[in-house]
Design a protein around this motif. Sequence first.
Motif, PDB file in Angstrom:
ATOM      1  N   LEU A 142       0.854  -1.183   0.000  1.00  0.00           N
ATOM      2  CA  LEU A 142       0.000   0.000   0.000  1.00  0.00           C
ATOM      3  C   LEU A 142       0.892   1.236   0.000  1.00  0.00           C
ATOM      4  CD1 LEU A 142      -2.711  -0.998   2.645  1.00  0.00           C
ATOM      5  CD2 LEU A 142      -2.642  -1.499   0.182  1.00  0.00           C
ATOM      6  N   VAL A 143       0.717   2.083  -1.004  1.00  0.00           N
ATOM      7  CA  VAL A 143       1.569   3.259  -1.150  1.00  0.00           C
ATOM      8  C   VAL A 143       0.779   4.514  -0.767  1.00  0.00           C
ATOM      9  CG1 VAL A 143       3.058   4.559  -2.717  1.00  0.00           C
ATOM     10  CG2 VAL A 143       2.784   2.097  -3.025  1.00  0.00           C
ATOM     11  N   ARG A 144       1.209   5.163   0.288  1.00  0.00           N
ATOM     12  CA  ARG A 144       0.610   6.411   0.781  1.00  0.00           C
ATOM     13  C   ARG A 144      -0.852   6.240   1.209  1.00  0.00           C
ATOM     14  NH1 ARG A 144      -0.067   9.673  -2.972  1.00  0.00           N
ATOM     15  NH2 ARG A 144       0.668   8.451  -4.760  1.00  0.00           N
ATOM     16  N   ALA A 145      -1.212   5.074   1.682  1.00  0.00           N
ATOM     17  CA  ALA A 145      -2.566   4.879   2.218  1.00  0.00           C
ATOM     18  C   ALA A 145      -2.648   5.583   3.569  1.00  0.00           C
ATOM     19  CB  ALA A 145      -2.873   3.398   2.360  1.00  0.00           C
ATOM     20  N   ARG A 146      -3.675   6.415   3.776  1.00  0.00           N
ATOM     21  CA  ARG A 146      -3.749   7.227   4.983  1.00  0.00           C
ATOM     22  C   ARG A 146      -4.881   6.835   5.921  1.00  0.00           C
ATOM     23  NH1 ARG A 146      -1.768  13.369   4.178  1.00  0.00           N
ATOM     24  NH2 ARG A 146       0.084  12.934   2.930  1.00  0.00           N
ATOM     25  N   ASN A 147      -5.924   6.263   5.393  1.00  0.00           N
ATOM     26  CA  ASN A 147      -7.078   5.936   6.218  1.00  0.00           C
ATOM     27  C   ASN A 147      -6.854   4.581   6.883  1.00  0.00           C
ATOM     28  OD1 ASN A 147      -9.736   4.845   6.937  1.00  0.00           O
ATOM     29  ND2 ASN A 147     -10.525   6.700   5.975  1.00  0.00           N
ATOM     30  N   SER A 148      -6.780   4.582   8.216  1.00  0.00           N
ATOM     31  CA  SER A 148      -6.490   3.338   8.935  1.00  0.00           C
ATOM     32  C   SER A 148      -7.572   2.289   8.721  1.00  0.00           C
ATOM     33  CB  SER A 148      -6.311   3.620  10.422  1.00  0.00           C
ATOM     34  OG  SER A 148      -7.493   4.199  10.978  1.00  0.00           O
ATOM     35  N   ASN A 149      -8.817   2.723   8.539  1.00  0.00           N
ATOM     36  CA  ASN A 149      -9.889   1.760   8.296  1.00  0.00           C
ATOM     37  C   ASN A 149      -9.750   1.106   6.923  1.00  0.00           C
ATOM     38  OD1 ASN A 149     -11.397   1.716  10.714  1.00  0.00           O
ATOM     39  ND2 ASN A 149     -12.324   3.684  10.208  1.00  0.00           N
ATOM     40  N   ASN A 150      -9.272   1.864   5.943  1.00  0.00           N
ATOM     41  CA  ASN A 150      -9.006   1.263   4.639  1.00  0.00           C
ATOM     42  C   ASN A 150      -7.887   0.231   4.737  1.00  0.00           C
ATOM     43  OD1 ASN A 150     -10.966   2.684   3.274  1.00  0.00           O
ATOM     44  ND2 ASN A 150      -9.586   4.279   2.549  1.00  0.00           N
ATOM     45  N   ILE A 151      -6.852   0.568   5.494  1.00  0.00           N
ATOM     46  CA  ILE A 151      -5.763  -0.384   5.705  1.00  0.00           C
ATOM     47  C   ILE A 151      -6.286  -1.613   6.440  1.00  0.00           C
ATOM     48  CG2 ILE A 151      -3.527  -0.746   6.817  1.00  0.00           C
ATOM     49  CD1 ILE A 151      -2.978   2.244   6.434  1.00  0.00           C
ATOM     50  N   GLY A 152      -7.178  -1.398   7.408  1.00  0.00           N
ATOM     51  CA  GLY A 152      -7.781  -2.512   8.120  1.00  0.00           C
ATOM     52  C   GLY A 152      -8.592  -3.403   7.204  1.00  0.00           C
ATOM     53  N   ALA A 153      -9.327  -2.790   6.265  1.00  0.00           N
ATOM     54  CA  ALA A 153     -10.120  -3.575   5.316  1.00  0.00           C
ATOM     55  C   ALA A 153      -9.222  -4.406   4.415  1.00  0.00           C
ATOM     56  CB  ALA A 153     -10.999  -2.640   4.480  1.00  0.00           C
ATOM     57  N   VAL A 154      -8.079  -3.839   4.030  1.00  0.00           N
ATOM     58  CA  VAL A 154      -7.105  -4.588   3.230  1.00  0.00           C
ATOM     59  C   VAL A 154      -6.587  -5.785   4.020  1.00  0.00           C
ATOM     60  CG1 VAL A 154      -4.788  -4.498   2.215  1.00  0.00           C
ATOM     61  CG2 VAL A 154      -6.409  -2.626   1.811  1.00  0.00           C
ATOM     62  N   ALA A 155      -6.226  -5.535   5.286  1.00  0.00           N
ATOM     63  CA  ALA A 155      -5.713  -6.616   6.136  1.00  0.00           C
ATOM     64  C   ALA A 155      -6.757  -7.726   6.300  1.00  0.00           C
ATOM     65  CB  ALA A 155      -5.302  -6.060   7.494  1.00  0.00           C
ATOM     66  N   ARG A 156      -8.019  -7.334   6.443  1.00  0.00           N
ATOM     67  CA  ARG A 156      -9.071  -8.342   6.592  1.00  0.00           C
ATOM     68  C   ARG A 156      -9.190  -9.184   5.329  1.00  0.00           C
ATOM     69  NH1 ARG A 156     -15.465  -7.372   8.225  1.00  0.00           N
ATOM     70  NH2 ARG A 156     -16.079  -9.567   8.057  1.00  0.00           N
ATOM     71  N   ALA A 157      -9.139  -8.546   4.159  1.00  0.00           N
ATOM     72  CA  ALA A 157      -9.212  -9.296   2.902  1.00  0.00           C
ATOM     73  C   ALA A 157      -8.027 -10.246   2.774  1.00  0.00           C
ATOM     74  CB  ALA A 157      -9.255  -8.322   1.719  1.00  0.00           C
ATOM     75  N   MET A 158      -6.841  -9.767   3.157  1.00  0.00           N
ATOM     76  CA  MET A 158      -5.650 -10.618   3.088  1.00  0.00           C
ATOM     77  C   MET A 158      -5.794 -11.821   4.001  1.00  0.00           C
ATOM     78  SD  MET A 158      -2.664  -7.684   2.930  1.00  0.00           S
ATOM     79  CE  MET A 158      -1.355  -8.910   2.933  1.00  0.00           C
ATOM     80  N   HIS A 159      -6.293 -11.584   5.210  1.00  0.00           N
ATOM     81  CA  HIS A 159      -6.514 -12.687   6.154  1.00  0.00           C
ATOM     82  C   HIS A 159      -7.529 -13.681   5.605  1.00  0.00           C
ATOM     83  CE1 HIS A 159      -7.395 -14.829   9.888  1.00  0.00           C
ATOM     84  NE2 HIS A 159      -8.674 -14.591   9.659  1.00  0.00           N
ATOM     85  N   ASP A 160      -8.617 -13.185   5.069  1.00  0.00           N
ATOM     86  CA  ASP A 160      -9.689 -14.054   4.591  1.00  0.00           C
ATOM     87  C   ASP A 160      -9.246 -14.932   3.421  1.00  0.00           C
ATOM     88  OD1 ASP A 160     -11.340 -13.038   6.513  1.00  0.00           O
ATOM     89  OD2 ASP A 160     -12.429 -11.676   5.170  1.00  0.00           O
ATOM     90  N   PHE A 161      -8.343 -14.405   2.574  1.00  0.00           N
ATOM     91  CA  PHE A 161      -7.892 -15.176   1.416  1.00  0.00           C
ATOM     92  C   PHE A 161      -6.542 -15.846   1.650  1.00  0.00           C
ATOM     93  CE2 PHE A 161     -10.866 -12.184  -0.697  1.00  0.00           C
ATOM     94  CZ  PHE A 161     -11.705 -13.127  -1.271  1.00  0.00           C
ATOM     95  N   GLY A 162      -5.944 -15.634   2.834  1.00  0.00           N
ATOM     96  CA  GLY A 162      -4.739 -16.372   3.196  1.00  0.00           C
ATOM     97  C   GLY A 162      -3.427 -15.764   2.759  1.00  0.00           C
ATOM     98  N   PHE A 163      -3.377 -14.452   2.545  1.00  0.00           N
ATOM     99  CA  PHE A 163      -2.135 -13.781   2.138  1.00  0.00           C
ATOM    100  C   PHE A 163      -1.568 -13.035   3.351  1.00  0.00           C
ATOM    101  CE2 PHE A 163      -4.494 -14.491  -1.698  1.00  0.00           C
ATOM    102  CZ  PHE A 163      -3.538 -14.781  -2.653  1.00  0.00           C
ATOM    103  N   PRO A 164      -0.392 -13.415   3.849  1.00  0.00           N
ATOM    104  CA  PRO A 164       0.083 -12.870   5.129  1.00  0.00           C
ATOM    105  C   PRO A 164       0.917 -11.605   5.064  1.00  0.00           C
ATOM    106  CG  PRO A 164       1.487 -14.691   4.457  1.00  0.00           C
ATOM    107  CD  PRO A 164       0.413 -14.567   3.402  1.00  0.00           C
ATOM    108  N   HIS A 165       1.439 -11.246   3.886  1.00  0.00           N
ATOM    109  CA  HIS A 165       2.468 -10.204   3.849  1.00  0.00           C
ATOM    110  C   HIS A 165       1.935  -8.852   3.361  1.00  0.00           C
ATOM    111  CE1 HIS A 165       5.418 -13.188   4.843  1.00  0.00           C
ATOM    112  NE2 HIS A 165       5.088 -13.915   3.794  1.00  0.00           N
ATOM    113  N   LEU A 166       1.869  -7.907   4.283  1.00  0.00           N
ATOM    114  CA  LEU A 166       1.429  -6.547   3.991  1.00  0.00           C
ATOM    115  C   LEU A 166       2.599  -5.595   4.188  1.00  0.00           C
ATOM    116  CD1 LEU A 166      -0.729  -4.356   3.426  1.00  0.00           C
ATOM    117  CD2 LEU A 166      -1.254  -4.402   5.884  1.00  0.00           C
ATOM    118  N   ARG A 167       2.822  -4.736   3.199  1.00  0.00           N
ATOM    119  CA  ARG A 167       3.863  -3.718   3.288  1.00  0.00           C
ATOM    120  C   ARG A 167       3.225  -2.348   3.038  1.00  0.00           C
ATOM    121  NH1 ARG A 167       8.923  -6.748   0.103  1.00  0.00           N
ATOM    122  NH2 ARG A 167       8.836  -8.652   1.387  1.00  0.00           N
ATOM    123  N   ILE A 168       3.662  -1.362   3.809  1.00  0.00           N
ATOM    124  CA  ILE A 168       3.078  -0.029   3.730  1.00  0.00           C
ATOM    125  C   ILE A 168       4.182   0.982   3.459  1.00  0.00           C
ATOM    126  CG2 ILE A 168       1.748   1.731   4.956  1.00  0.00           C
ATOM    127  CD1 ILE A 168       0.584  -0.556   6.676  1.00  0.00           C
TER     128      ILE A 168
END
Length: 261
Positions: free
Chosen positions: A13-39
Amino acid sequence: MNPELQNRIVVVLVRARNSNNIGAVARAMHDFGFPHLRIVTEYVPPLETARSAVDASRVLAEARTFVSVAEAVADCTLVVGTTAVGERALEHRLEALAQASGKILTEAANSASRVALLFGSEKTGLSNEELSHCHWLLTIPMYEHEEMRHPSMNLGQAVAVCLYELVRSEESIGNVGLREAARAEDVERFLGLFREVLGETGYVQRYPANVRETQLRRVVLRMGLTAEDVPVWMGVMRQMLWKIRQGGRNRSGQEETDPRR
């Protein structure tokens, strides 16, 4: 989906500022089994306030932050940017998600390194400089409404759709034995040496419009360097630099003439 493949694909995620948007991304990653998030950000966002990250606390806890795209993708052999296109003048190959997913999985299956999916900020997407780190781009086709100039998708939704397509497409790819692509950090090293050669030859001074950092990076990425290619090309570049700095002298010590004369 094969956990090994999921482990090789990172969401950036490049220059993402909204923590809830980042949270939604993390939830999608968890649900589909992708563990690696970089900001990529100049400051660490308040991830503890990401209420939308239901059951995704581990993804957030292990998320890594970087100050530049170059650092975030340094260990990746393929970097794919996402775009809604709009009126942007594209300088990269563009693939629809359905076609892009198979190519992403094929690279992940045939490389010991990682593949990066880049998502830009909620308001502006990826800048031209950020896009210059990408090998090519993907887009999610959307229905175009007459009252909307540029249809786009929420950040969390976009990540979820892309990851779902990767999971759905896994069965359609095969291991085709591709040679391992060069890592982004090695491409950057080659790019620096390439610029040095261009400077020593006077090309930078004579054709400054052709040597912008983003433009040269796109040229190098289109070469499709493999891990085996990089040391060969680095050796070629260093030999050229040595020869140039010798003042154009041949092995006998005599000054060589310009072959164009």
